[in-house]
Write a protein that holds these residues in place. Structure first.
Motif, PDB file in Angstrom:
ATOM      1  N   VAL A 236       0.850  -1.203   0.000  1.00 26.70           N
ATOM      2  CA  VAL A 236       0.000   0.000   0.000  1.00 26.70           C
ATOM      3  C   VAL A 236       0.882   1.249   0.000  1.00 26.70           C
ATOM      4  CG1 VAL A 236      -1.841  -1.207   1.216  1.00 26.70           C
ATOM      5  CG2 VAL A 236      -0.131   0.071   2.532  1.00 26.70           C
ATOM      6  N   GLY A 237       0.224   2.406  -0.140  1.00 23.49           N
ATOM      7  CA  GLY A 237       0.934   3.667  -0.077  1.00 23.49           C
ATOM      8  C   GLY A 237       0.916   4.433  -1.393  1.00 23.49           C
ATOM      9  N   GLU A 238       1.145   5.734  -1.279  1.00 24.03           N
ATOM     10  CA  GLU A 238       1.186   6.596  -2.457  1.00 24.03           C
ATOM     11  C   GLU A 238       2.483   6.381  -3.233  1.00 24.03           C
ATOM     12  OE1 GLU A 238      -1.504  10.318  -0.774  1.00 24.03           O
ATOM     13  OE2 GLU A 238       0.679  10.524  -0.947  1.00 24.03           O
ATOM     14  N   ARG A 239       2.401   6.584  -4.550  1.00 23.60           N
ATOM     15  CA  ARG A 239       3.567   6.387  -5.419  1.00 23.60           C
ATOM     16  C   ARG A 239       3.763   7.607  -6.315  1.00 23.60           C
ATOM     17  NH1 ARG A 239       0.747   1.382  -5.205  1.00 23.60           N
ATOM     18  NH2 ARG A 239       1.980  -0.213  -4.126  1.00 23.60           N
ATOM     19  N   PRO A 240       4.264   8.711  -5.737  1.00 23.31           N
ATOM     20  CA  PRO A 240       4.437   9.931  -6.534  1.00 23.31           C
ATOM     21  C   PRO A 240       5.644   9.897  -7.466  1.00 23.31           C
ATOM     22  CG  PRO A 240       5.170  10.305  -4.291  1.00 23.31           C
ATOM     23  CD  PRO A 240       4.563   8.934  -4.307  1.00 23.31           C
ATOM     24  N   PHE A 241       6.536   8.913  -7.274  1.00 18.26           N
ATOM     25  CA  PHE A 241       7.726   8.812  -8.110  1.00 18.26           C
ATOM     26  C   PHE A 241       7.742   7.491  -8.874  1.00 18.26           C
ATOM     27  CE2 PHE A 241       8.815  11.604  -4.573  1.00 18.26           C
ATOM     28  CZ  PHE A 241       9.274  12.727  -5.250  1.00 18.26           C
ATOM     29  N   ARG A 242       8.393   7.501 -10.009  1.00 18.22           N
ATOM     30  CA  ARG A 242       8.478   6.309 -10.836  1.00 18.22           C
ATOM     31  C   ARG A 242       9.549   5.364 -10.297  1.00 18.22           C
ATOM     32  NH1 ARG A 242      10.825   7.503 -14.965  1.00 18.22           N
ATOM     33  NH2 ARG A 242      11.066   9.754 -14.785  1.00 18.22           N
ATOM     34  N   SER A 243       9.171   4.113 -10.066  1.00 18.75           N
ATOM     35  CA  SER A 243      10.118   3.088  -9.654  1.00 18.75           C
ATOM     36  C   SER A 243       9.794   1.812 -10.412  1.00 18.75           C
ATOM     37  CB  SER A 243      10.051   2.842  -8.140  1.00 18.75           C
ATOM     38  OG  SER A 243       8.789   2.331  -7.773  1.00 18.75           O
ATOM     39  N   ARG A 244      10.669   0.847 -10.335  1.00 20.32           N
ATOM     40  CA  ARG A 244      10.488  -0.405 -11.076  1.00 20.32           C
ATOM     41  C   ARG A 244       9.674  -1.437 -10.290  1.00 20.32           C
ATOM     42  NH1 ARG A 244      14.550  -3.196 -11.317  1.00 20.32           N
ATOM     43  NH2 ARG A 244      15.884  -2.159  -9.785  1.00 20.32           N
ATOM     44  N   ASN A 249       4.636   5.078  -0.237  1.00 24.77           N
ATOM     45  CA  ASN A 249       4.843   5.891   0.959  1.00 24.77           C
ATOM     46  C   ASN A 249       3.734   5.618   1.969  1.00 24.77           C
ATOM     47  OD1 ASN A 249       7.076   7.141  -0.183  1.00 24.77           O
ATOM     48  ND2 ASN A 249       5.892   8.877  -0.964  1.00 24.77           N
ATOM     49  N   VAL A 250       4.109   5.248   3.190  1.00 24.55           N
ATOM     50  CA  VAL A 250       3.139   4.989   4.257  1.00 24.55           C
ATOM     51  C   VAL A 250       3.426   5.987   5.379  1.00 24.55           C
ATOM     52  CG1 VAL A 250       2.228   3.278   5.869  1.00 24.55           C
ATOM     53  CG2 VAL A 250       3.038   2.556   3.610  1.00 24.55           C
ATOM     54  N   TRP A 251       2.623   7.048   5.446  1.00 24.17           N
ATOM     55  CA  TRP A 251       2.930   8.182   6.314  1.00 24.17           C
ATOM     56  C   TRP A 251       2.947   7.828   7.797  1.00 24.17           C
ATOM     57  CZ3 TRP A 251      -0.515   9.617  10.047  1.00 24.17           C
ATOM     58  CH2 TRP A 251      -1.829   9.165   9.904  1.00 24.17           C
ATOM     59  N   TRP A 252       2.053   6.924   8.235  1.00 24.22           N
ATOM     60  CA  TRP A 252       1.940   6.653   9.670  1.00 24.22           C
ATOM     61  C   TRP A 252       3.102   5.814  10.209  1.00 24.22           C
ATOM     62  CZ3 TRP A 252       1.258   1.394  10.376  1.00 24.22           C
ATOM     63  CH2 TRP A 252       0.714   0.680   9.313  1.00 24.22           C
ATOM     64  N   LEU A 253       3.956   5.309   9.337  1.00 22.88           N
ATOM     65  CA  LEU A 253       5.161   4.598   9.779  1.00 22.88           C
ATOM     66  C   LEU A 253       6.395   5.495   9.785  1.00 22.88           C
ATOM     67  CD1 LEU A 253       4.913   1.079   8.058  1.00 22.88           C
ATOM     68  CD2 LEU A 253       5.109   1.522  10.511  1.00 22.88           C
ATOM     69  N   ALA A 254       6.240   6.748   9.367  1.00 25.52           N
ATOM     70  CA  ALA A 254       7.403   7.617   9.181  1.00 25.52           C
ATOM     71  C   ALA A 254       8.199   7.838  10.469  1.00 25.52           C
ATOM     72  CB  ALA A 254       6.960   8.966   8.602  1.00 25.52           C
ATOM     73  N   ILE A 255       7.513   8.154  11.559  1.00 26.75           N
ATOM     74  CA  ILE A 255       8.240   8.433  12.809  1.00 26.75           C
ATOM     75  C   ILE A 255       8.870   7.172  13.397  1.00 26.75           C
ATOM     76  CG2 ILE A 255       7.991   9.211  15.196  1.00 26.75           C
ATOM     77  CD1 ILE A 255       6.007  11.291  14.213  1.00 26.75           C
ATOM     78  N   PRO A 256       8.102   6.084  13.596  1.00 32.14           N
ATOM     79  CA  PRO A 256       8.751   4.888  14.177  1.00 32.14           C
ATOM     80  C   PRO A 256       9.815   4.268  13.279  1.00 32.14           C
ATOM     81  CG  PRO A 256       6.493   4.396  13.511  1.00 32.14           C
ATOM     82  CD  PRO A 256       6.645   5.879  13.452  1.00 32.14           C
ATOM     83  N   SER A 257       9.768   4.526  11.954  1.00 28.56           N
ATOM     84  CA  SER A 257      10.770   3.942  11.057  1.00 28.56           C
ATOM     85  C   SER A 257      11.936   4.868  10.765  1.00 28.56           C
ATOM     86  CB  SER A 257      10.109   3.540   9.727  1.00 28.56           C
ATOM     87  OG  SER A 257       9.759   4.683   8.965  1.00 28.56           O
ATOM     88  N   GLY A 258      11.944   6.044  11.357  1.00 29.26           N
ATOM     89  CA  GLY A 258      13.040   6.979  11.116  1.00 29.26           C
ATOM     90  C   GLY A 258      13.055   7.542   9.704  1.00 29.26           C
ATOM     91  N   GLY A 259      11.879   7.582   9.052  1.00 27.54           N
ATOM     92  CA  GLY A 259      11.784   8.121   7.697  1.00 27.54           C
ATOM     93  C   GLY A 259      11.890   7.086   6.601  1.00 27.54           C
ATOM     94  N   GLU A 260      12.052   5.823   6.973  1.00 27.19           N
ATOM     95  CA  GLU A 260      12.219   4.771   5.960  1.00 27.19           C
ATOM     96  C   GLU A 260      10.922   4.482   5.204  1.00 27.19           C
ATOM     97  OE1 GLU A 260      15.596   2.626   5.674  1.00 27.19           O
ATOM     98  OE2 GLU A 260      15.636   4.791   5.933  1.00 27.19           O
ATOM     99  N   SER A 261       9.771   4.844   5.770  1.00 25.24           N
ATOM    100  CA  SER A 261       8.507   4.499   5.118  1.00 25.24           C
ATOM    101  C   SER A 261       8.153   5.435   3.966  1.00 25.24           C
ATOM    102  CB  SER A 261       7.371   4.488   6.146  1.00 25.24           C
ATOM    103  OG  SER A 261       7.099   5.789   6.621  1.00 25.24           O
ATOM    104  N   TRP A 262       8.978   6.468   3.736  1.00 24.39           N
ATOM    105  CA  TRP A 262       8.834   7.225   2.492  1.00 24.39           C
ATOM    106  C   TRP A 262       9.563   6.408   1.424  1.00 24.39           C
ATOM    107  CZ3 TRP A 262       5.133  10.171   3.737  1.00 24.39           C
ATOM    108  CH2 TRP A 262       5.094  10.840   4.951  1.00 24.39           C
ATOM    109  N   HIS A 263       8.990   5.233   1.172  1.00 24.04           N
ATOM    110  CA  HIS A 263       9.710   4.170   0.485  1.00 24.04           C
ATOM    111  C   HIS A 263       9.700   4.309  -1.037  1.00 24.04           C
ATOM    112  CE1 HIS A 263      11.908   0.536   1.165  1.00 24.04           C
ATOM    113  NE2 HIS A 263      11.108  -0.223   0.434  1.00 24.04           N
ATOM    114  N   ASN A 264       8.719   5.023  -1.554  1.00 26.24           N
ATOM    115  CA  ASN A 264       8.623   5.163  -3.002  1.00 26.24           C
ATOM    116  C   ASN A 264       9.799   5.951  -3.575  1.00 26.24           C
ATOM    117  OD1 ASN A 264       7.051   7.228  -5.273  1.00 26.24           O
ATOM    118  ND2 ASN A 264       7.136   5.020  -5.649  1.00 26.24           N
ATOM    119  N   LEU A 265      10.117   7.086  -2.950  1.00 25.14           N
ATOM    120  CA  LEU A 265      11.268   7.870  -3.425  1.00 25.14           C
ATOM    121  C   LEU A 265      12.557   7.083  -3.271  1.00 25.14           C
ATOM    122  CD1 LEU A 265      13.782   9.970  -2.441  1.00 25.14           C
ATOM    123  CD2 LEU A 265      12.561  10.342  -4.594  1.00 25.14           C
TER     124      LEU A 265
END
Length: 315
Positions: A236-244, A249-265
């Motif tokens: 799940v999550g938004e995909r604002p960038f092109r990847s293979r 991006n899963v916003w609610w995991l951003a703080i506990p993951s240290g920013g790793e959940s902005w996974h699409n970029l």
């Protein structure tokens, strides 16, 4: 020395570095199961135990500090530095990050890096060690795949060959030594919270509650947050960038993951030192790298540029 002898010697060195061969042993699987099951059970018991009064301010502080140190040892060290070379550290920073990452108890640094590099090479395709799409798109297939991506892949007896995926790290004497001493960092991660709890409260009860929260619950929470990047952020999550792949991006995991959940970029631009590139996208790992750069302890940081982001945009 012949070429065959040299290759054999390299293979033996690799085995010692990773604390195991390219096939996972029964002993390793039993140890892994223990480090998964015990923290998970403790995590489930955390709420009633806290409700019963077995949670003090010292437990909160110890757990928060240990979680933050070991989390960023993985995100800043294992991931953005050792796997993707997002910046160049001085030797002290390199060693500290490798030790803190090891204390997350997610495996020796060289083994972790090899697995993650293989993931990027085959992301969500055949060969990916932990894609949730492994069994197809059906409900049953995705359910099986989700569980596989979250933790099932850890028990795959076939291990990623580090001589293929992390040959650069095998040449680093500091990282080889730290990987060989993984057992010592595990013990430190387990014993430091109860020691701190005892020194703060001068009581065995303080040591016991600090062990429960700062060791067992903290390890369980950190593991499941890390594994959620493999599972949740590839479903799940938004995909604002092109990847293979299907990284989102899963916003609610951003703080506990240290920013790793902005996974699409991250999958669109893996070497970027910052994953949360919008102003409101919290990325504590990137902030730590920024502070280290300002202190002059790291250099050549690969910060995202507007031009590069626009080129990667899916719009």
């Amino acid at each position: 020395m012949t070429a065959i002898e040299s290759a054999d010697q390299t293979s033996a060195t690799v085995e010692r570095v990773t604390m195991g061969e390219d096939v996972q042993s029964l002993r390793e699987r039993i140890a892994l199961a223990s480090f998964i099951a015990v923290p998970f059970i403790a995590f489930l018991a955390a709420i009633p135990i806290a409700w019963g009064g077995w949670l003090g301010w010292s437990d909160v502080v110890i757990t928060f500090v240990m979680y933050g140190l070991t989390l960023h040892g993985v995100t800043v060290g294992y991931h953005r530095l050792f796997t993707h070379k997002s910046f160049k550290p001085n030797r002290a920073v390199k060693i500290v990050l490798a030790v803190l990452g090891s204390m997350a108890i997610e495996g020796p640094v060289i083994r972790w890096v090899a697995d993650h590099r293989k993931h990027h090479k085959f992301s969500d395709k055949d060969g990916d060690p932990h894609s949730p799409w492994r069994y197809g798109n059906s409900f049953v297939g995705l359910t099986k795949g989700f569980l596989w991506a979250h933790m099932g892949w850890l028990f795959d007896p076939e291990q990623t060959p580090i001589d293929k995926y992390a040959p650069d790290l095998v040449k680093d004497r500091d990282l080889v030594r730290i990987s060989r001493m993984f057992w010592m960092w595990v013990l430190a991660s387990i014993l430091l919270p109860p020691l701190a709890g005892f020194l703060i409260t001068w009581s065995w009860q303080g040591a016991a509650t600090a062990f429960f929260w700062g060791t067992v619950v903290r390890i369980g929470l950190l593991h499941h947050v890390t594994w959620s990047i493999n599972s949740i952020c590839h479903v799940v999550g938004e995909r604002p960038f092109r990847s293979r792949d299907r990284s989102g991006n899963v916003w609610w995991l951003a703080i506990p993951s240290g920013g790793e959940s902005w996974h699409n970029l991250h999958h669109a631009d893996p070497t970027s030192a910052r994953h949360g590139v919008r102003r409101w996208q919290l990325d504590s790992s990137a902030r730590i790298i920024w502070i280290l750069e300002k202190l002059g302890w790291v250099r050549d940081v690969r910060w995202p540029t507007r031009e590069r982001l626009e080129a990667k945009s899916a719009a």
